[in-house]
Write a protein that holds these residues in place. Structure first.
Motif, mmCIF file in Angstrom:
data_model
loop_
_atom_site.group_PDB
_atom_site.id
_atom_site.type_symbol
_atom_site.label_atom_id
_atom_site.label_comp_id
_atom_site.label_asym_id
_atom_site.label_seq_id
_atom_site.Cartn_x
_atom_site.Cartn_y
_atom_site.Cartn_z
ATOM 1 N N LEU A 4 0.822 -1.213 0.000
ATOM 2 C CA LEU A 4 0.000 0.000 0.000
ATOM 3 C C LEU A 4 0.861 1.271 0.000
ATOM 4 C CD1 LEU A 4 -2.887 -1.136 2.388
ATOM 5 C CD2 LEU A 4 -2.990 -0.856 -0.106
ATOM 6 N N HIS A 5 1.942 1.256 0.746
ATOM 7 C CA HIS A 5 2.821 2.435 0.730
ATOM 8 C C HIS A 5 3.479 2.592 -0.642
ATOM 9 C CE1 HIS A 5 2.835 4.380 4.629
ATOM 10 N NE2 HIS A 5 2.776 3.197 5.229
ATOM 11 N N MET A 6 3.889 1.473 -1.223
ATOM 12 C CA MET A 6 4.535 1.520 -2.537
ATOM 13 C C MET A 6 3.591 2.100 -3.587
ATOM 14 S SD MET A 6 5.914 -1.806 -4.645
ATOM 15 C CE MET A 6 7.308 -2.109 -3.604
ATOM 16 N N ALA A 7 2.346 1.631 -3.555
ATOM 17 C CA ALA A 7 1.365 2.072 -4.544
ATOM 18 C C ALA A 7 1.014 3.549 -4.345
ATOM 19 C CB ALA A 7 0.110 1.203 -4.448
ATOM 20 N N ARG A 8 0.783 3.929 -3.103
ATOM 21 C CA ARG A 8 0.430 5.324 -2.823
ATOM 22 C C ARG A 8 1.539 6.271 -3.272
ATOM 23 N NH1 ARG A 8 2.708 8.125 0.156
ATOM 24 N NH2 ARG A 8 3.623 6.349 1.229
ATOM 25 N N GLN A 9 2.765 5.838 -3.032
ATOM 26 C CA GLN A 9 3.895 6.684 -3.388
ATOM 27 C C GLN A 9 3.989 6.877 -4.905
ATOM 28 O OE1 GLN A 9 7.599 5.144 -1.971
ATOM 29 N NE2 GLN A 9 8.416 7.188 -1.615
ATOM 30 N N ALA A 10 3.716 5.813 -5.641
ATOM 31 C CA ALA A 10 3.758 5.910 -7.113
ATOM 32 C C ALA A 10 2.681 6.869 -7.607
ATOM 33 C CB ALA A 10 3.559 4.527 -7.723
ATOM 34 N N LEU A 11 1.529 6.804 -6.980
ATOM 35 C CA LEU A 11 0.437 7.691 -7.385
ATOM 36 C C LEU A 11 0.790 9.146 -7.061
ATOM 37 C CD1 LEU A 11 -2.413 7.899 -8.528
ATOM 38 C CD2 LEU A 11 -3.305 7.426 -6.228
ATOM 39 N N GLU A 12 1.401 9.336 -5.923
ATOM 40 C CA GLU A 12 1.806 10.697 -5.539
ATOM 41 C C GLU A 12 2.815 11.266 -6.532
ATOM 42 O OE1 GLU A 12 3.047 10.650 -1.465
ATOM 43 O OE2 GLU A 12 0.974 10.496 -0.751
ATOM 44 N N ARG A 13 3.707 10.415 -7.016
ATOM 45 C CA ARG A 13 4.703 10.898 -7.976
ATOM 46 C C ARG A 13 4.028 11.389 -9.256
ATOM 47 N NH1 ARG A 13 9.352 10.954 -6.221
ATOM 48 N NH2 ARG A 13 10.055 11.867 -8.159
ATOM 49 N N LEU A 14 2.877 10.814 -9.536
ATOM 50 C CA LEU A 14 2.144 11.178 -10.746
ATOM 51 C C LEU A 14 1.371 12.491 -10.575
ATOM 52 C CD1 LEU A 14 1.364 9.931 -13.573
ATOM 53 C CD2 LEU A 14 -0.660 8.985 -12.438
ATOM 54 N N VAL A 15 0.832 12.723 -9.406
ATOM 55 C CA VAL A 15 -0.106 13.848 -9.260
ATOM 56 C C VAL A 15 0.428 15.041 -8.465
ATOM 57 C CG1 VAL A 15 -2.085 12.288 -9.449
ATOM 58 C CG2 VAL A 15 -1.255 12.917 -7.183
ATOM 59 N N LEU A 16 1.541 14.871 -7.771
ATOM 60 C CA LEU A 16 2.018 15.983 -6.946
ATOM 61 C C LEU A 16 3.184 16.720 -7.593
ATOM 62 C CD1 LEU A 16 1.884 14.416 -3.352
ATOM 63 C CD2 LEU A 16 0.137 15.759 -4.528
ATOM 64 N N SER A 17 3.285 17.994 -7.275
ATOM 65 C CA SER A 17 4.377 18.815 -7.806
ATOM 66 C C SER A 17 5.689 18.388 -7.160
ATOM 67 C CB SER A 17 4.111 20.281 -7.476
ATOM 68 O OG SER A 17 4.283 20.476 -6.082
ATOM 69 N N PRO A 18 6.816 18.674 -7.834
ATOM 70 C CA PRO A 18 8.111 18.306 -7.244
ATOM 71 C C PRO A 18 8.328 18.941 -5.877
ATOM 72 C CG PRO A 18 8.401 19.354 -9.413
ATOM 73 C CD PRO A 18 6.944 19.245 -9.170
#
Ligand code: ARG
Length: 404
Positions: free
Chosen positions: A279-293
């Motif tokens: 769950l942490h791995m998946a959430r982190q990947a999604l965050e990389r897609l939608v959040l600013s640097p």
């Protein structure tokens, strides 16, 4: 006469603590047992407590509230210790204390007690959580008061007073678990070079026993929290259970690490946390897609702080709650689907998508067709970004070979 509420898991420590408290406080010891999804079920524990002299014994199924009120906020915050530990037990402790305080107030008790081990972090979390929630109550540590500081002393005490049914062989390991993860303790401290035997793992298969064919899960998130698996909406408890089962089957979620305990010593720690890993791995990947640097970078600092506060027993603190408010806002757009593939002990994200995605195929396009990137703007950008360096060249930055 004072009344005391004791956290009772049914383990040796809590049995001995109950016995010791009975001696001192007579018929005024109330026990509290929480069902947090530990496999060795909580069935019969109230009867055990009464048989051992508790005046009343409470038990509660906290599983759902554990997920909603503790696991999910930590997940949304990306709170994982530096070691990779996803805090399964650190999250449970404050919840148990909160429940005990409620019961103590209902029953007119002004003492709380636990049977945590003398080198444990849990004893700290117990005291800090109680201090935050009920500063007027005192926390007793009957094992420490009776100088029962080691597992063998506690076991011998239990045996001497007939608190255990039969002479139990403690084995090489003791396992503490809840629905989010297990923690394995050595009954003798290992050498730091010793390898952990496969047999200590209960919820993750060894690589050799994992299926040859990879497994796949598509996890959908809403505002930073998982809500469905492979398109099926699931209650949070069921979702965690399913992720845990699938990941465990593929041998994902084992962690062997050196942990710096709060009392200042290093310990070899063994965890199984299949659901948390995925769950942490998946959430982190999604965050990389939608959040600013900027957001990604700043957030990671706060994630670490959230994890540290939780580990250290400061769940009930102003700062932890303020961080929670930050993460609630920061994950507003963390909504989308993530595909995770698991195979022979490994897991990786194989795709993520979101209607809030900041990724643009047209911007990334390396060929002429459909490229939306403004190449003409880059020349000026190159000029300006390197200007400070051009303005202040440093002799010492010449490559070494050029030195003479
Ligand atoms: N070292 C871990 C922690 O500090 C695991 C604690 C496990 N709890 C236990 N009662 N054995 O969170």
């Amino acid at each position: 006469m004072k009344k005391v509420v004791l956290a009772f898991s049914g383990g040796h420590g809590t049995k001995a603590a109950l016995h010791l408290l009975r001696r001192k406080y007579g018929p005024n010891v109330i026990t509290y047992t929480a069902n947090l999804g530990q496999k060795g079920s909580t069935e019969g524990l109230c009867e055990r407590a009464i048989a051992l002299g508790a005046s009343s014994a409470h038990i509660a199924d906290l599983r759902e509230r554990f997920v909603e009120g503790y696991i999910f906020p930590a997940l949304r915050a990306g709170a994982v210790c530096e070691s990779g530990y996803a805090l399964a037990h650190a999250l449970a402790r404050p919840m148990i204390v909160a429940e005990m305080v409620k019961i103590a107030r209902e029953e007119g008790a002004d003492l709380l007690a636990h049977g945590c081990a003398a080198k444990s972090n849990d004893q700290v979390r117990f005291e800090t959580s109680a201090a935050a929630l009920a500063p007027e109550m005192r926390v007793l540590n009957p094992l420490r008061d009776a100088n029962l500081l080691h597992d063998d002393e506690v076991a011998a005490y239990c045996q001497k007073h007939d608190l255990t049914a039969r002479k139990e062989d403690p084995g090489r390991f003791s396992i503490t678990e809840n629905l989010y993860g297990s923690s394995v303790q050595w009954n003798h401290a290992p050498d730091s070079f010793d390898e952990v035997p496969d047999e200590v793992f209960r919820r993750t298969r060894p690589i050799a026993g994992a299926p040859d064919a990879p497994g796949e899960l598509t996890i959908s998130f809403k505002h930073g929290l998982p809500c469905s698996l492979d398109g099926e909406n699931l209650p949070s408890l069921e979702l965690i259970h399913r992720v845990s089962t699938v990941a465990g089957e593929h041998g994902v979620g084992r962690l062997v690490t050196l942990e710096d305990r709060l009392i200042g010593i290093k310990m070899v720690e063994v965890y199984e946390q299949p659901a948390a890993t995925i769950l942490h791995m998946a959430r982190q990947a999604l965050e990389r897609l939608v959040l600013s640097p900027d957001m990604l970078q700043f957030k990671s600092v706060l994630s670490r702080k959230f994890a540290d506060l939780t580990y250290q027993g400061f769940w009930f603190s102003e700062l932890r709650e303020a961080l929670d408010a930050f993460f609630l806002k920061a994950t507003e757009f963390v909504t989308g689907d993530v595909r995770v593939r698991m195979h022979k002990g490994h897991a990786r994200v194989t795709g993520a998508r979101s209607r809030y995605s900041l990724y643009s195929q047209a911007m990334a396009e390396p060929t002429t067709e459909g490229d939306a990137f403004s190449h003409s703007a880059v020349r000026g950008f190159m000029e300006t970004i390197s200007q400070p360096l051009r303005a202040a060249p440093r002799e010492g930055w010449k490559p070494r070979e050029a030195d003479e």
